[in-house]
Scaffold this motif. Structure first.
Motif, PDB file in Angstrom:
ATOM      1  N   GLN A 160       0.570  -1.224  -0.108  1.00  0.00           N
ATOM      2  CA  GLN A 160       0.104   0.154  -0.249  1.00  0.00           C
ATOM      3  C   GLN A 160       0.782   1.044  -0.030  1.00  0.00           C
ATOM      4  OE1 GLN A 160      -2.411  -0.782   3.904  1.00  0.00           O
ATOM      5  NE2 GLN A 160      -3.753  -2.400   2.202  1.00  0.00           N
ATOM      6  N   ALA A 163       2.257   1.912  -3.792  1.00  0.00           N
ATOM      7  CA  ALA A 163       1.471   2.291  -4.373  1.00  0.00           C
ATOM      8  C   ALA A 163       0.964   3.939  -4.190  1.00  0.00           C
ATOM      9  CB  ALA A 163       0.207   1.253  -4.370  1.00  0.00           C
ATOM     10  N   THR A 170      -5.252   2.754  -2.884  1.00  0.00           N
ATOM     11  CA  THR A 170      -5.298   0.400  -2.966  1.00  0.00           C
ATOM     12  C   THR A 170      -6.856   0.119  -2.427  1.00  0.00           C
ATOM     13  OG1 THR A 170      -4.781   1.101  -0.915  1.00  0.00           O
ATOM     14  CG2 THR A 170      -2.495   0.764  -2.081  1.00  0.00           C
ATOM     15  N   THR A 173      -7.277  -5.914   1.361  1.00  0.00           N
ATOM     16  CA  THR A 173      -6.504  -5.918   1.096  1.00  0.00           C
ATOM     17  C   THR A 173      -7.557  -8.444   1.082  1.00  0.00           C
ATOM     18  OG1 THR A 173      -4.846  -5.573   2.297  1.00  0.00           O
ATOM     19  CG2 THR A 173      -4.970  -8.402   1.962  1.00  0.00           C
ATOM     20  N   ILE A 183      -3.757  -7.253  -3.951  1.00  0.00           N
ATOM     21  CA  ILE A 183      -3.544  -6.215  -3.136  1.00  0.00           C
ATOM     22  C   ILE A 183      -4.463  -5.732  -4.902  1.00  0.00           C
ATOM     23  CG2 ILE A 183      -3.727  -3.859  -2.911  1.00  0.00           C
ATOM     24  CD1 ILE A 183      -1.729  -5.201  -0.110  1.00  0.00           C
ATOM     25  N   LEU A 185      -4.674  -2.100  -7.249  1.00  0.00           N
ATOM     26  CA  LEU A 185      -3.990  -0.647  -6.804  1.00  0.00           C
ATOM     27  C   LEU A 185      -4.700  -0.454  -8.358  1.00  0.00           C
ATOM     28  CD1 LEU A 185      -0.701  -1.669  -6.541  1.00  0.00           C
ATOM     29  CD2 LEU A 185      -1.766  -1.770  -4.457  1.00  0.00           C
TER      30      LEU A 185
END
Ligand SMILES: C[S@@+](CC[C@H](N)C(=O)[O-])C[C@H]1O[C@@H](n2cnc3c(N)ncnc32)[C@H](O)[C@@H]1O
Length: 187
Positions: A160, A163, A170, A173, A183, A185
């Motif tokens: 995260q 990202a 994000t 999860t 995840i 993104l």
């Protein structure tokens, strides 16, 4: 520069470690997705199933000739003409794709090296607005039968932060049983 600890065990064993359909369902890989980039095709474990689901072409890259060739042969046998495997060091040279040319970029079982943020940035470059970088990796919070050393496995919170640093947002999860997390993104 090959990602350390990214060599592959025997194909059948590797492919017994994933529920490929579940992974692709939960990550939202479907007909709405057009072109896809993939870092490290390996045996094509995800490449071919992704190619069967999407509306565009899967541009996949591996530094190992045997891996690119394995994926190419299987795509030919399966008569999938939307799989383009290329021998390439993506860490050093990036994806050989124009900016914004893909709807999705797959980073599966690969973000366990020193500077993953640069690869996440390169993945972000190749997707267009509304595109998604899809990350999957081995969990660190449970014992797993395979995977890189726990110390180098990326945690969801690290993914995260990489990202966010490259301007991607994000999602939650995701649990990708039995051994992985994912995840999404978004750009
Ligand atoms: C652990 S395997 C994962 C393969 C596939 N993504 C999967 O999940 O089934 C990692 C793959 O990335 C490839 N790889 C490692 N470093 C690379 C690099 N610098 N550029 C392109 N491919 C690389 C390896 O050869 C290997 O096939």
């Amino acid at each position: 520069m090959k990602v350390p600890d990214s060599g592959m065990p025997e194909k059948n064993y590797w492919e017994s470690l994933f529920d490929v359909s579940l992974v692709l369902d939960r990550l939202g890989v479907d007909q709405t997705v057009r072109n896809v980039a993939e870092m490290g095709c390996g045996y094509g474990t995800f490449t071919l199933p992704v190619a069967r689901r999407v509306a565009g072409t899967v541009f996949t890259f591996d530094i190992e000739p045997a891996m690119a060739e394995c994926t190419r042969e299987q795509a030919t046998e399966a008569r999938l003409d939307n799989v383009h495997p290329t021998l390439r060091d993506v860490l050093v040279h990036g994806f050989n794709l124009p900016s914004g040319s893909c709807d999705a970029c797959l980073l599966f079982n690969i973000l366990h090296f020193a500077d993953p943020q640069a690869l996440v940035a390169e993945a972000a470059r190749v997707i267009g607005p509304g595109g998604r970088v899809l990350v999957m990796h081995w969990r660190s919070d449970i014992p797993t039968p395979r995977g890189p050393d726990i110390a180098v496995r990326p945690r969801p919170v690290q993914v995260q932060s990489w990202a966010a640093a490259v301007g991607l947002s994000t999602g939650l999860t995701l649990d990708l049983p039995p051994w992985h997390f994912g995840i999404v993104l978004s750009k």
